[in-house]
Motif scaffolding. Structure first.
Motif, PDB file in Angstrom:
ATOM      1  N   PRO A 112       7.242  15.894 -22.981  1.00 40.06           N
ATOM      2  CA  PRO A 112       7.285  14.465 -22.643  1.00 40.06           C
ATOM      3  C   PRO A 112       6.999  14.249 -21.154  1.00 40.06           C
ATOM      4  CG  PRO A 112       9.489  15.288 -23.123  1.00 40.06           C
ATOM      5  CD  PRO A 112       8.540  16.402 -23.408  1.00 40.06           C
ATOM      6  N   PHE A 113       6.284  13.177 -20.876  1.00 42.58           N
ATOM      7  CA  PHE A 113       5.927  12.876 -19.487  1.00 42.58           C
ATOM      8  C   PHE A 113       6.620  11.603 -19.020  1.00 42.58           C
ATOM      9  CE2 PHE A 113       2.777  10.883 -16.495  1.00 42.58           C
ATOM     10  CZ  PHE A 113       3.066  11.701 -15.427  1.00 42.58           C
ATOM     11  N   GLY A 128       0.827  -1.215   0.000  1.00 41.80           N
ATOM     12  CA  GLY A 128       0.000   0.000   0.000  1.00 41.80           C
ATOM     13  C   GLY A 128       0.856   1.256   0.000  1.00 41.80           C
ATOM     14  N   TRP A 129       1.897   1.255   0.848  1.00 39.04           N
ATOM     15  CA  TRP A 129       2.800   2.410   0.883  1.00 39.04           C
ATOM     16  C   TRP A 129       3.517   2.592  -0.449  1.00 39.04           C
ATOM     17  CZ3 TRP A 129       2.756   6.460   3.701  1.00 39.04           C
ATOM     18  CH2 TRP A 129       2.263   6.404   4.998  1.00 39.04           C
ATOM     19  N   ILE A 130       3.934   1.514  -1.076  1.00 39.89           N
ATOM     20  CA  ILE A 130       4.618   1.595  -2.374  1.00 39.89           C
ATOM     21  C   ILE A 130       3.682   2.195  -3.425  1.00 39.89           C
ATOM     22  CG2 ILE A 130       5.620   0.205  -4.246  1.00 39.89           C
ATOM     23  CD1 ILE A 130       7.461   0.504  -1.874  1.00 39.89           C
ATOM     24  N   LEU A 131       2.420   1.781  -3.431  1.00 40.23           N
ATOM     25  CA  LEU A 131       1.454   2.331  -4.380  1.00 40.23           C
ATOM     26  C   LEU A 131       1.204   3.821  -4.145  1.00 40.23           C
ATOM     27  CD1 LEU A 131      -1.133  -0.577  -4.628  1.00 40.23           C
ATOM     28  CD2 LEU A 131       0.530   0.142  -6.349  1.00 40.23           C
ATOM     29  N   VAL A 132       1.084   4.222  -2.893  1.00 44.54           N
ATOM     30  CA  VAL A 132       0.873   5.637  -2.572  1.00 44.54           C
ATOM     31  C   VAL A 132       2.087   6.463  -3.000  1.00 44.54           C
ATOM     32  CG1 VAL A 132       0.661   7.283  -0.658  1.00 44.54           C
ATOM     33  CG2 VAL A 132      -0.801   5.267  -0.744  1.00 44.54           C
ATOM     34  N   LEU A 133       3.283   5.966  -2.729  1.00 44.80           N
ATOM     35  CA  LEU A 133       4.495   6.686  -3.117  1.00 44.80           C
ATOM     36  C   LEU A 133       4.645   6.764  -4.630  1.00 44.80           C
ATOM     37  CD1 LEU A 133       7.056   5.402  -0.459  1.00 44.80           C
ATOM     38  CD2 LEU A 133       5.918   7.627  -0.562  1.00 44.80           C
ATOM     39  N   ALA A 134       4.264   5.712  -5.338  1.00 42.61           N
ATOM     40  CA  ALA A 134       4.324   5.736  -6.801  1.00 42.61           C
ATOM     41  C   ALA A 134       3.350   6.768  -7.354  1.00 42.61           C
ATOM     42  CB  ALA A 134       4.025   4.356  -7.368  1.00 42.61           C
ATOM     43  N   LEU A 135       2.152   6.824  -6.789  1.00 45.43           N
ATOM     44  CA  LEU A 135       1.171   7.815  -7.217  1.00 45.43           C
ATOM     45  C   LEU A 135       1.668   9.232  -6.948  1.00 45.43           C
ATOM     46  CD1 LEU A 135      -1.665   8.306  -8.359  1.00 45.43           C
ATOM     47  CD2 LEU A 135      -2.501   8.232  -6.014  1.00 45.43           C
ATOM     48  N   LEU A 136       2.236   9.465  -5.779  1.00 47.13           N
ATOM     49  CA  LEU A 136       2.788  10.784  -5.466  1.00 47.13           C
ATOM     50  C   LEU A 136       3.941  11.142  -6.399  1.00 47.13           C
ATOM     51  CD1 LEU A 136       2.727  10.800  -1.560  1.00 47.13           C
ATOM     52  CD2 LEU A 136       1.297  12.123  -3.123  1.00 47.13           C
ATOM     53  N   ALA A 137       4.756  10.161  -6.768  1.00 43.54           N
ATOM     54  CA  ALA A 137       5.866  10.409  -7.696  1.00 43.54           C
ATOM     55  C   ALA A 137       5.337  10.804  -9.072  1.00 43.54           C
ATOM     56  CB  ALA A 137       6.757   9.177  -7.795  1.00 43.54           C
ATOM     57  N   LEU A 138       4.272  10.150  -9.545  1.00 44.22           N
ATOM     58  CA  LEU A 138       3.680  10.505 -10.843  1.00 44.22           C
ATOM     59  C   LEU A 138       3.093  11.911 -10.824  1.00 44.22           C
ATOM     60  CD1 LEU A 138       1.950   7.223 -12.028  1.00 44.22           C
ATOM     61  CD2 LEU A 138       3.870   8.396 -13.086  1.00 44.22           C
ATOM     62  N   GLY A 160       4.006  14.355  -8.824  1.00 46.87           N
ATOM     63  CA  GLY A 160       5.153  15.262  -8.738  1.00 46.87           C
ATOM     64  C   GLY A 160       5.840  15.441 -10.079  1.00 46.87           C
ATOM     65  N   LEU A 161       5.985  14.350 -10.828  1.00 46.84           N
ATOM     66  CA  LEU A 161       6.597  14.433 -12.153  1.00 46.84           C
ATOM     67  C   LEU A 161       5.740  15.272 -13.093  1.00 46.84           C
ATOM     68  CD1 LEU A 161       8.856  13.513 -14.080  1.00 46.84           C
ATOM     69  CD2 LEU A 161       7.438  11.513 -14.601  1.00 46.84           C
ATOM     70  N   GLY A 162       4.425  15.100 -13.017  1.00 46.32           N
ATOM     71  CA  GLY A 162       3.522  15.903 -13.837  1.00 46.32           C
ATOM     72  C   GLY A 162       3.633  17.383 -13.518  1.00 46.32           C
ATOM     73  N   ILE A 163       3.698  17.715 -12.252  1.00 43.81           N
ATOM     74  CA  ILE A 163       3.843  19.119 -11.849  1.00 43.81           C
ATOM     75  C   ILE A 163       5.177  19.676 -12.333  1.00 43.81           C
ATOM     76  CG2 ILE A 163       4.143  20.626  -9.840  1.00 43.81           C
ATOM     77  CD1 ILE A 163       2.018  18.888  -8.432  1.00 43.81           C
ATOM     78  N   MET A 164       6.230  18.892 -12.215  1.00 44.94           N
ATOM     79  CA  MET A 164       7.547  19.349 -12.665  1.00 44.94           C
ATOM     80  C   MET A 164       7.579  19.564 -14.179  1.00 44.94           C
ATOM     81  SD  MET A 164      10.181  17.191 -10.220  1.00 44.94           S
ATOM     82  CE  MET A 164      11.146  16.773 -11.614  1.00 44.94           C
ATOM     83  N   ARG A 165       6.869  18.764 -14.933  1.00 39.36           N
ATOM     84  CA  ARG A 165       6.837  18.906 -16.393  1.00 39.36           C
ATOM     85  C   ARG A 165       5.953  20.071 -16.834  1.00 39.36           C
ATOM     86  NH1 ARG A 165      10.783  15.820 -18.907  1.00 39.36           N
ATOM     87  NH2 ARG A 165      10.863  13.799 -17.869  1.00 39.36           N
TER      88      ARG A 165
END
Length: 124
Positions: A104-105, A14-24, A26-31
């Motif tokens: 690119p995303f 569950g924690w891995i899934l939440v962190l992966a979602l937050l990383a996506l 964050g990447l979208g915001i950075m792009r």
């Protein structure tokens, strides 16, 4: 006999899934952040045309060139002269910039943003 209450919490997966979602996210915001910064530069350049004293006397080509100079100073890369539309009437001058940017995303997935800022200046 005492029974321990079982604690309910998030599992490791569950924690891995939440962190992966937050990383996506964050990447979208950075792009997308540079695209919106460029949009605000375009909007500022358009708004500075309002202060141009002889805007109504200028031809469409001169207005376009004045805006392109401002965009060049503000380091706007995604707007060309084809994206600028100028409509002059007897009482108003409307300048619109309609453009879209792809960035690119992730892998072969791109993010696209479409912007359409405009100003309308009334004659004095």
């Amino acid at each position: 006999m005492h029974y321990r209450k079982q604690q309910g919490g998030m599992s490791f997966l569950g924690w891995i899934l939440v962190l992966a979602l937050l990383a996506l996210v964050g990447l979208g915001i950075m792009r997308l952040f540079p695209l919106y910064m460029e949009y605000f530069s375009v909007k500022t350049s358009l708004e500075s045309l309002v202060n141009q004293p002889d805007l109504h006397a200028m031809g469409k080509t001169n207005i376009r060139n004045a805006l392109l100079r401002r965009l060049d100073i503000n380091d706007v890369a995604h707007v060309s002269k084809e994206n600028i539309e100028i409509i002059k009437t007897r009482r108003t001058v409307t300048v619109a910039v309609d453009y879209e940017v792809r960035t690119p995303f992730l892998g072969n997935i791109d993010l696209m943003a479409h912007f359409n800022p405009l100003i309308e200046v009334s004659s004095p």
